[in-house]
Design a protein around this motif. Structure first.
Motif, PDB file in Angstrom:
ATOM      1  N   MET A 210       0.831  -1.165   0.000  1.00 38.29           N
ATOM      2  CA  MET A 210       0.000   0.000   0.000  1.00 38.29           C
ATOM      3  C   MET A 210       0.884   1.240   0.000  1.00 38.29           C
ATOM      4  N   SER A 211       0.380   2.208  -0.646  1.00 34.37           N
ATOM      5  CA  SER A 211       1.172   3.437  -0.683  1.00 34.37           C
ATOM      6  C   SER A 211       0.898   4.259   0.573  1.00 34.37           C
ATOM      7  N   ILE A 212       1.729   5.227   0.810  1.00 34.42           N
ATOM      8  CA  ILE A 212       1.630   6.093   1.991  1.00 34.42           C
ATOM      9  C   ILE A 212       0.352   6.912   1.926  1.00 34.42           C
ATOM     10  N   LEU A 213      -0.032   7.354   0.735  1.00 34.41           N
ATOM     11  CA  LEU A 213      -1.238   8.161   0.574  1.00 34.41           C
ATOM     12  C   LEU A 213      -2.493   7.364   0.961  1.00 34.41           C
ATOM     13  N   LYS A 214      -2.552   6.091   0.532  1.00 31.53           N
ATOM     14  CA  LYS A 214      -3.694   5.244   0.869  1.00 31.53           C
ATOM     15  C   LYS A 214      -3.766   5.024   2.385  1.00 31.53           C
ATOM     16  N   LYS A 215      -2.625   4.824   3.031  1.00 25.79           N
ATOM     17  CA  LYS A 215      -2.590   4.616   4.482  1.00 25.79           C
ATOM     18  C   LYS A 215      -3.057   5.858   5.225  1.00 25.79           C
ATOM     19  N   ALA A 216      -2.654   7.034   4.746  1.00 25.58           N
ATOM     20  CA  ALA A 216      -3.044   8.289   5.389  1.00 25.58           C
ATOM     21  C   ALA A 216      -4.542   8.512   5.246  1.00 25.58           C
ATOM     22  N   ILE A 217      -5.086   8.273   4.050  1.00 28.96           N
ATOM     23  CA  ILE A 217      -6.518   8.449   3.821  1.00 28.96           C
ATOM     24  C   ILE A 217      -7.309   7.460   4.689  1.00 28.96           C
ATOM     25  N   LEU A 218      -6.867   6.224   4.751  1.00 27.85           N
ATOM     26  CA  LEU A 218      -7.528   5.207   5.574  1.00 27.85           C
ATOM     27  C   LEU A 218      -7.503   5.593   7.045  1.00 27.85           C
ATOM     28  N   GLY A 219      -6.418   6.137   7.530  1.00 28.51           N
ATOM     29  CA  GLY A 219      -6.313   6.589   8.921  1.00 28.51           C
ATOM     30  C   GLY A 219      -7.269   7.722   9.212  1.00 28.51           C
ATOM     31  N   LEU A 220      -7.356   8.710   8.308  1.00 30.75           N
ATOM     32  CA  LEU A 220      -8.272   9.841   8.491  1.00 30.75           C
ATOM     33  C   LEU A 220      -9.729   9.387   8.476  1.00 30.75           C
ATOM     34  N   VAL A 221     -10.049   8.482   7.572  1.00 26.72           N
ATOM     35  CA  VAL A 221     -11.417   7.970   7.494  1.00 26.72           C
ATOM     36  C   VAL A 221     -11.775   7.228   8.782  1.00 26.72           C
ATOM     37  N   SER A 222     -10.878   6.409   9.295  1.00 30.30           N
ATOM     38  CA  SER A 222     -11.172   5.646  10.515  1.00 30.30           C
ATOM     39  C   SER A 222     -11.320   6.562  11.721  1.00 30.30           C
ATOM     40  N   ILE A 223     -10.524   7.615  11.810  1.00 32.14           N
ATOM     41  CA  ILE A 223     -10.651   8.582  12.914  1.00 32.14           C
ATOM     42  C   ILE A 223     -11.985   9.302  12.816  1.00 32.14           C
ATOM     43  N   THR A 224     -12.368   9.704  11.631  1.00 28.98           N
ATOM     44  CA  THR A 224     -13.628  10.416  11.426  1.00 28.98           C
ATOM     45  C   THR A 224     -14.818   9.522  11.782  1.00 28.98           C
ATOM     46  N   VAL A 225     -14.787   8.284  11.337  1.00 29.03           N
ATOM     47  CA  VAL A 225     -15.869   7.341  11.642  1.00 29.03           C
ATOM     48  C   VAL A 225     -15.961   7.126  13.142  1.00 29.03           C
ATOM     49  N   THR A 226     -14.830   7.001  13.825  1.00 28.18           N
ATOM     50  CA  THR A 226     -14.819   6.794  15.272  1.00 28.18           C
ATOM     51  C   THR A 226     -15.448   7.980  15.994  1.00 28.18           C
ATOM     52  N   VAL A 227     -15.105   9.187  15.589  1.00 27.47           N
ATOM     53  CA  VAL A 227     -15.663  10.388  16.215  1.00 27.47           C
ATOM     54  C   VAL A 227     -17.164  10.451  15.974  1.00 27.47           C
ATOM     55  N   LEU A 228     -17.604  10.173  14.749  1.00 33.31           N
ATOM     56  CA  LEU A 228     -19.035  10.218  14.444  1.00 33.31           C
ATOM     57  C   LEU A 228     -19.821   9.177  15.237  1.00 33.31           C
ATOM     58  N   VAL A 229     -19.286   7.978  15.354  1.00 36.76           N
ATOM     59  CA  VAL A 229     -19.961   6.921  16.124  1.00 36.76           C
ATOM     60  C   VAL A 229     -20.034   7.313  17.589  1.00 36.76           C
ATOM     61  N   THR A 230     -18.975   7.877  18.148  1.00 34.99           N
ATOM     62  CA  THR A 230     -18.966   8.293  19.550  1.00 34.99           C
ATOM     63  C   THR A 230     -20.016   9.364  19.794  1.00 34.99           C
ATOM     64  N   LYS A 231     -20.110  10.364  18.932  1.00 38.33           N
ATOM     65  CA  LYS A 231     -21.096  11.438  19.084  1.00 38.33           C
ATOM     66  C   LYS A 231     -22.513  10.888  18.989  1.00 38.33           C
ATOM     67  N   ALA A 232     -22.735   9.956  18.053  1.00 40.20           N
ATOM     68  CA  ALA A 232     -24.073   9.385  17.890  1.00 40.20           C
ATOM     69  C   ALA A 232     -24.478   8.594  19.129  1.00 40.20           C
ATOM     70  N   VAL A 233     -23.559   7.844  19.682  1.00 41.18           N
ATOM     71  CA  VAL A 233     -23.855   7.056  20.881  1.00 41.18           C
ATOM     72  C   VAL A 233     -24.154   7.975  22.047  1.00 41.18           C
ATOM     73  N   GLU A 234     -23.393   9.046  22.204  1.00 44.04           N
ATOM     74  CA  GLU A 234     -23.626   9.984  23.307  1.00 44.04           C
ATOM     75  C   GLU A 234     -24.984  10.655  23.187  1.00 44.04           C
ATOM     76  N   GLN A 235     -25.415  10.958  21.974  1.00 41.85           N
ATOM     77  CA  GLN A 235     -26.694  11.633  21.794  1.00 41.85           C
ATOM     78  C   GLN A 235     -27.868  10.661  21.947  1.00 41.85           C
ATOM     79  N   LYS A 236     -27.716   9.443  21.452  1.00 43.82           N
ATOM     80  CA  LYS A 236     -28.819   8.478  21.479  1.00 43.82           C
ATOM     81  C   LYS A 236     -29.004   7.855  22.865  1.00 43.82           C
ATOM     82  N   LEU A 237     -27.929   7.527  23.551  1.00 45.89           N
ATOM     83  CA  LEU A 237     -28.012   6.879  24.858  1.00 45.89           C
ATOM     84  C   LEU A 237     -27.880   7.915  25.955  1.00 45.89           C
TER      85      LEU A 237
END
Length: 179
Positions: free
Chosen positions: A1-28
């Motif tokens: 994998m190239s460095i660019l793909k790894k960086a994009i994958l890392g940013l996407v996973s961080i963003t998804v984690t933040v969104l899931v955390t916010k949704a859980v805090e609001q729903k529960l």
């Protein structure tokens, strides 16, 4: 994998984690846990206040003594029950627990010991006039009833000997036939 793909994958996973955390805090509603902790703390505090009551003899000392008496009384009651109410196992055979073949084989073994001889299975079979299987079966049952056991002399010859229970029973048989 190239460095660019790894960086994009890392940013996407961080963003998804933040969104899931916010949704859980609001729903529960997480205030349930804080109210449960408050209730638990209030209960612990009330127990502490109850134990620290201002009386001449603290109630908790009486309670501890009562629990100790009960804990000490239970083993004593168990021992009393075991001694007086449980049916004792008989230390010797009652009546005539032996079949006819067993009695014949037992008497042959006892008389041989009385005469200072050591009998094996073949001698018991010969003197009792039982078939080989009947003699072996009788000796097996006598061994199971803990009246005889297989012993070995210095020359590694196996012979049949009486257990202490077997000796007592043989003496009873001998005294009952003499009378």
């Amino acid at each position: 994998m190239s460095i660019l793909k790894k960086a994009i994958l890392g940013l996407v996973s961080i963003t998804v984690t933040v969104l899931v955390t916010k949704a859980v805090e609001q729903k529960l509603e997480l205030t349930f846990f804080s109210s449960a902790m408050n209730s638990l703390w209030e209960w612990v505090a009330s127990v502490g206040r109850w134990l620290a009551r201002d009386v001449t003899l603290p109630f908790w000392i009486v309670l501890i003594l009562l629990v100790l008496v009960v804990l000490l009384l239970v083993p004593v009651l168990i021992l009393i029950y075991a001694k007086y109410f449980e049916k004792e196992t008989p230390s010797e055979p009652e009546g005539s627990p032996l079949s006819e073949d067993e009695t014949v084989a037992f008497v042959v073994v006892g008389k041989a010991i009385q005469d200072g001889r050591q009998f094996g299975i073949d001698e018991v079979r010969q003197y009792s006039q039982l078939s080989r299987i009947a003699a072996q079966n009788a000796l097996d049952n006598l061994s199971r009833k803990q009246l005889i056991y297989l012993a070995r002399d210095r020359m590694h010859y196996n012979y049949i000997d009486l257990t202490p229970l077997g000796r007592e029973y043989f003496l009873e048989l001998e005294s009952s036939t003499a009378a």
